[in-house]
Motif scaffolding. Structure first.
Motif, mmCIF file in Angstrom:
data_model
loop_
_atom_site.group_PDB
_atom_site.id
_atom_site.type_symbol
_atom_site.label_atom_id
_atom_site.label_comp_id
_atom_site.label_asym_id
_atom_site.label_seq_id
_atom_site.Cartn_x
_atom_site.Cartn_y
_atom_site.Cartn_z
ATOM 1 N N VAL A 3 35.095 26.196 58.885
ATOM 2 C CA VAL A 3 35.928 26.667 57.785
ATOM 3 C C VAL A 3 35.444 28.066 57.435
ATOM 4 O O VAL A 3 34.267 28.260 57.128
ATOM 5 C CB VAL A 3 35.821 25.735 56.560
ATOM 6 C CG1 VAL A 3 36.639 26.264 55.395
ATOM 7 C CG2 VAL A 3 36.242 24.315 56.914
ATOM 8 N N ILE A 4 36.345 29.045 57.507
ATOM 9 C CA ILE A 4 35.993 30.428 57.188
ATOM 10 C C ILE A 4 36.336 30.673 55.723
ATOM 11 O O ILE A 4 37.476 30.487 55.301
ATOM 12 C CB ILE A 4 36.744 31.413 58.088
ATOM 13 C CG1 ILE A 4 36.397 31.142 59.557
ATOM 14 C CG2 ILE A 4 36.412 32.854 57.707
ATOM 15 C CD1 ILE A 4 37.294 31.864 60.532
ATOM 16 N N VAL A 5 35.328 31.086 54.978
ATOM 17 C CA VAL A 5 35.476 31.287 53.535
ATOM 18 C C VAL A 5 35.284 32.765 53.220
ATOM 19 O O VAL A 5 34.315 33.374 53.668
ATOM 20 C CB VAL A 5 34.439 30.452 52.763
ATOM 21 C CG1 VAL A 5 34.586 30.658 51.257
ATOM 22 C CG2 VAL A 5 34.545 28.980 53.121
ATOM 23 N N LYS A 6 36.220 33.332 52.441
ATOM 24 C CA LYS A 6 36.075 34.692 51.927
ATOM 25 C C LYS A 6 36.036 34.588 50.410
ATOM 26 O O LYS A 6 36.914 33.970 49.805
ATOM 27 C CB LYS A 6 37.251 35.571 52.356
ATOM 28 C CG LYS A 6 37.238 35.897 53.822
ATOM 29 C CD LYS A 6 38.337 36.871 54.171
ATOM 30 C CE LYS A 6 38.294 37.180 55.651
ATOM 31 N NZ LYS A 6 39.294 38.177 56.020
ATOM 32 N N ALA A 7 35.020 35.195 49.819
ATOM 33 C CA ALA A 7 34.846 35.112 48.369
ATOM 34 C C ALA A 7 34.567 36.491 47.791
ATOM 35 O O ALA A 7 33.732 37.229 48.311
ATOM 36 C CB ALA A 7 33.689 34.172 48.039
ATOM 37 N N THR A 8 35.285 36.808 46.715
ATOM 38 C CA THR A 8 35.106 38.072 46.021
ATOM 39 C C THR A 8 34.790 37.781 44.558
ATOM 40 O O THR A 8 35.567 37.123 43.871
ATOM 41 C CB THR A 8 36.372 38.945 46.110
ATOM 42 O OG1 THR A 8 36.725 39.103 47.483
ATOM 43 C CG2 THR A 8 36.163 40.291 45.461
ATOM 44 N N MET A 9 33.639 38.285 44.084
ATOM 45 C CA MET A 9 33.237 38.068 42.704
ATOM 46 C C MET A 9 33.974 39.031 41.783
ATOM 47 O O MET A 9 34.241 40.167 42.156
ATOM 48 C CB MET A 9 31.725 38.295 42.571
ATOM 49 C CG MET A 9 31.114 37.740 41.295
ATOM 50 S SD MET A 9 31.126 38.789 39.835
ATOM 51 C CE MET A 9 30.084 40.130 40.268
ATOM 52 N N PHE A 10 34.325 38.552 40.594
ATOM 53 C CA PHE A 10 34.855 39.408 39.541
ATOM 54 C C PHE A 10 34.364 38.862 38.210
ATOM 55 O O PHE A 10 33.867 37.748 38.140
ATOM 56 C CB PHE A 10 36.392 39.497 39.594
ATOM 57 C CG PHE A 10 37.117 38.221 39.258
ATOM 58 C CD1 PHE A 10 37.626 38.002 37.982
ATOM 59 C CD2 PHE A 10 37.307 37.243 40.223
ATOM 60 C CE1 PHE A 10 38.309 36.834 37.670
ATOM 61 C CE2 PHE A 10 37.999 36.078 39.924
ATOM 62 C CZ PHE A 10 38.496 35.867 38.639
ATOM 63 N N GLU A 11 34.459 39.666 37.167
ATOM 64 C CA GLU A 11 34.044 39.237 35.830
ATOM 65 C C GLU A 11 35.256 39.115 34.924
ATOM 66 O O GLU A 11 36.166 39.935 34.984
ATOM 67 C CB GLU A 11 33.059 40.226 35.210
ATOM 68 C CG GLU A 11 31.684 40.165 35.789
ATOM 69 C CD GLU A 11 30.711 41.066 35.047
ATOM 70 O OE1 GLU A 11 31.114 41.780 34.111
ATOM 71 O OE2 GLU A 11 29.531 41.041 35.425
ATOM 72 N N THR A 12 35.226 38.103 34.070
ATOM 73 C CA THR A 12 36.271 37.946 33.066
ATOM 74 C C THR A 12 35.979 38.891 31.910
ATOM 75 O O THR A 12 34.938 39.556 31.894
ATOM 76 C CB THR A 12 36.318 36.489 32.546
ATOM 77 O OG1 THR A 12 35.070 36.203 31.894
ATOM 78 C CG2 THR A 12 36.570 35.499 33.669
ATOM 79 N N HIS A 13 36.877 38.934 30.944
ATOM 80 C CA HIS A 13 36.691 39.814 29.790
ATOM 81 C C HIS A 13 35.413 39.510 29.016
ATOM 82 O O HIS A 13 34.875 40.366 28.345
ATOM 83 C CB HIS A 13 37.907 39.738 28.866
ATOM 84 C CG HIS A 13 38.071 38.402 28.211
ATOM 85 N ND1 HIS A 13 38.611 37.325 28.863
ATOM 86 C CD2 HIS A 13 37.738 37.978 26.979
ATOM 87 C CE1 HIS A 13 38.606 36.279 28.048
ATOM 88 N NE2 HIS A 13 38.091 36.648 26.902
ATOM 89 N N ASN A 14 34.914 38.286 29.112
ATOM 90 C CA ASN A 14 33.670 37.932 28.415
ATOM 91 C C ASN A 14 32.480 37.866 29.382
ATOM 92 O O ASN A 14 31.511 37.176 29.121
ATOM 93 C CB ASN A 14 33.830 36.632 27.636
ATOM 94 C CG ASN A 14 34.240 35.480 28.506
ATOM 95 O OD1 ASN A 14 34.492 35.648 29.695
ATOM 96 N ND2 ASN A 14 34.311 34.298 27.942
#
Length: 89
Positions: A22-33
Motif C-alpha cells: 500500500v503506497i501512502v502519501k501524507a502531507t502535514m498541515f496545521e489547523t487554525h488552532n
C-alpha cells in the motif's frame, strides 16, 4: 494577526496489508488552532484527513473527504502509527 507560513512536505511510505503493498502519501498541515493534521492518500485515492483521535488515543482518519470507500481499520492503525513515528522523529 500575523499569518504564519508553515513549510509542508509530502512524505511517501509503504505498508503491507494482507500481503499487498500500500503506497501512502501524507502531507502535514496545521489547523487554525495549530493542531497537526495530515492529508493522506492511499494508492492514489482521494484524500483522508488524519488527526489525533482522543477516543482511540492515536492518530486516525477523522474525515474521509471525497473517499468513497471506508479504510480498513488495520490500514488506518498502521498509517496512524507511521505518522506518529515520523512526528516523534
Amino acid at each position: 494577526m500575523k499569518n504564519r507560513k508553515v513549510k509542508t512536505s509530502t512524505q511517501t511510505f509503504d505498508i503491507v496489508f494482507e500481503g499487498q503493498p500500500v503506497i501512502v502519501k501524507a502531507t502535514m498541515f496545521e489547523t487554525h488552532n495549530t493542531e497537526a493534521r495530515y492529508r493522506v492518500s492511499i494508492n492514489g485515492s482521494p484524500v483522508y484527513i488524519f488527526g489525533w483521535d482522543s477516543n482511540k488515543n492515536r492518530l486516525a482518519a477523522i474525515d474521509s473527504g471525497n473517499a468513497v470507500m471506508a479504510m480498513p481499520p488495520l490500514v488506518e492503525a498502521a498509517i496512524g502509527q507511521e505518522l506518529y513515528n515520523k512526528m516523534a522523529a
